[in-house]
Design a protein around this motif. Structure first.
Motif: not given
Length: 637
Positions: A395-417
């Motif tokens: 029911g929504t657009a998942d969009e505009t991801p941004f990712g960064v790496l710290a140690g062995d974990i990648v944190t992704f950020f995603v916007r829900q419209a």
């Protein structure tokens, strides 16, 4: 005349020595071949590793004017002889010139017309015939303006006993070994009709004379010196003193500066940082679009990811890489990461094993059914790598991801419209599993229609982030600990009252960070000792028209700010500012990227030991077809 076997020397045979054997006859051909080998090696060294011209400290064979249809060839000196031997002292007082590896001497100043071979000298024709060379043609009063080439002509010939009686052994009454003599003359020809170059002779240009109609005298101001001067093999420590590297590494092409020291000094004298030339990334049909997806990988390379409709007029994700060990080779051919339907808004995270995590949106922003997916592979393997779902909310657009790496974990950020909310989801690359089963909401809702309004940076094992929220483009600042539980991972939250857009975060440590953003001007707010200094926001002066701020901070604490600025007649150009780490003062703006069209969207990457590489898009053809370019901002030689 001496009876000498014709020379059998041929450098292409690669003979390097002649060895005398026991009990065999000695013949002149063997002796002379040995001499020819040694002479060839010496001439090759002087010609190819030293060069033609005048040695340092000498001014030999300089041409001066002031005479009617003639000129003076100056001997020059090398200064006081000091404690040198008489022979060496004498050599230091004469003019010297190396021509094709042959060293010639001029003992004293000589007038051009006074040379024995000059046509006007008595007996010159007989002497020329004896030597097998033409006489020296005279200069005449010009009947039109023209230029004259002054050349040094050098050759060698066999001496005869009648020229030098000492060659005859007094006890034997015959000549023993013959002698070869090096001869030279200075000739002058009109530039439009140069004289012949004879086989076995070597030539070097000394000067050009600008002669005018009806003027017999050529003044010094009409003489252009064409000698190569100050020949000298410098001491090896000069390279170490100037560049701080081993001379052998320098000769092997390692550690060489990307620009000349002269260019670097001139830029610094002008109060600017030196830069390399613009480097085309991957030109192609269709307009290329970039986000913050220009990264330094674990294999000493810069990888760029972008969107382009270059295939079938459908937007897809493309990637390329620049090997920093050989930047002169340029970027590799572009790889199509995606295909088929539209894919946009890429973000890329380089992994320690050489792979990349590339997340993107599988449809247009206006499509309410878009999801965010990602691929994991080496650059070459990305096209065939399977897609994995990162965020697919019904029911929504998942969009505009941004990712960064710290140690062995990648944190992704995603916007829900639908809810204008930013979410995060963590992925452990060491075992290919998600830390969070579903995306976790960040504290404040995002602003409607603000695509790309989040940026994050890693330092000290934590993620610093800033994103635009709904109320009047205010921003939220926060810190995320990748290893913490989802409910307590985000802290140091400041949900306003900052007003601005285009945040760019520079992490410094686990307790310090900087966020650059655009308000009425470009401003920066810092976190110090874990506390956001919202009461001490710094406004960077004269940035009222600047947009799209992007910054970098090197190991010395120097900050570099890049921004897009409108320029009359050029659309937009990219400007750079530098903040002094000692004073905290921002310097004046330097235009680092300029062309008659439109440059925008700069993104810098700090490369240790190299400075800053920046990627941007440019409308070089001026037709709306934006392509990507990169260059290096040199902060250290």
């Amino acid at each position: 005349m001496a009876a000498i076997t014709p020379s059998t020397f041929d450098p292409l045979l690669a003979h390097v020595n002649v060895r005398l054997q026991q009990g065999v006859p000695i013949v002149d051909a063997d002796w002379n071949l040995l001499d020819d080998i040694r002479k060839f090696e010496l001439r090759a060294f002087l010609k190819w590793y030293v060069g033609d011209g005048v040695p340092d400290g000498n001014d030999g064979f300089r041409i001066t004017g002031g005479l009617s249809n003639s000129f003076t060839i100056r001997a020059g000196t090398q200064g006081p002889p000091g404690s040198l031997s008489n022979q060496e002292s004498a050599l230091r007082q004469v003019g010297r010139f190396i021509v094709d590896g042959l060293d010639v001497f001029l003992h004293s100043d000589l007038v051009f017309t006074a040379q024995p071979l000059h046509q006007d000298q008595s007996g010159s024709a007989a002497l020329a015939a004896k030597l097998g060379v033409p006489v020296i043609a005279p200069l005449t009063t010009p009947s039109s303006d023209h230029r004259v080439i002054v050349e040094l002509d050098v050759w060698e010939r066999l001496l005869t006993p009648d020229e030098e009686p000492k060659l005859v052994h007094t006890g034997l009454g015959v000549e023993t070994c013959a002698r070869t003599r090096r001869e030279w003359v200075v000739r002058a020809y009109p530039e439009s009709a140069p004289g012949p170059h004879l086989p076995g002779h070597s030539y070097a240009t000394l000067a050009l004379l600008q002669r005018f109609n009806g003027q017999a005298v050529t003044s010094d101001g009409q003489i252009i010196d064409r000698r190569q001067r100050r020949l000298l093999l410098p001491p090896a420590h000069l390279i170490t003193d100037m560049l701080g590297i081993d001379p052998y590494e320098y000769r092997a092409g390692q550690g060489r500066p990307p620009i000349s020291i002269r260019e670097a000094v001139n830029a610094l004298l002008a109060g600017q940082l030196p830069t390399t030339a613009d480097l085309s990334v991957s030109p192609g049909p269709g307009s290329d679009t970039i986000r913050r997806a220009f990264v330094l990988d674990s294999q000493n390379g810069l990888a760029a990811f972008w969107v382009s409709p270059r295939v079938g007029s459908v937007n897809q994700i493309f990637a390329t890489r620049l090997d920093l060990a050989t930047p002169e080779a340029g970027f590799a051919p572009a790889v199509a990461v995606t295909s088929g339907t539209t894919h946009v808004e890429p973000t890329a995270v380089p992994l320690p094993n050489g792979e990349f995590l590339v997340a993107y949106q599988n449809g247009l922003i206006s499509n309410s059914t878009t999801d965010v997916v990602f691929k994991r592979a080496t650059l070459a393997g990305l096209p065939a790598a399977p897609e994995q779902t990162l965020s697919a909310t019904a029911g929504t657009a998942d969009e505009t991801p941004f990712g960064v790496l710290a140690g062995d974990i990648v944190t992704f950020f995603v916007r829900q419209a639908a809810t204008n909310t930013w979410f995060f989801r963590r992925y452990r690359h060491t075992d290919n599993t998600f830390v969070d089963s579903t995306p976790v909401a960040l504290p404040a809702p995002a602003a409607a229609g603000v695509a790309g309004g989040l940026h994050a940076s890693v330092a000290g094992g934590v993620v610093w982030l800033a994103y635009v929220t709904t109320a009047g483009n205010t921003m939220t600042l926060a810190r995320l600990t990748p290893t913490a539980a989802a409910g307590s991972a985000v802290d140091h939250i400041i949900p306003g009252p900052l007003t601005g857009t285009d945040p760019f975060v520079v992490g410094v440590s686990g307790t310090e960070a900087m966020v650059f953003y655009k308000d009425t001007q470009i401003k920066v707010v810092s976190a110090l000792s874990g506390t956001w200094q919202t009461g001490s926001i710094v406004t960077i002066p004269s940035t009222d028209t600047d947009t799209q701020p992007a910054a970098a901070r090197d190991a010395n604490g120097t900050c570099f700010l890049l921004a897009t600025r409108p320029v009359s007649g050029a659309g937009n150009e990219v400007f750079l500012r530098r903040r002094d780490p000692a004073t905290g003062v921002w310097g004046s703006a330097q235009q680092v990227i300029s062309n008659p069209s439109n440059d925008q969207n700069p993104h810098p990457v700090v490369v240790p030991g190299q400075g800053i590489w920046v990627l941007w898009r440019s409308d070089r053809p001026g037709s709306g077809n934006f392509d990507l370019f990169a260059k290096r901002i040199v902060t250290a030689i």
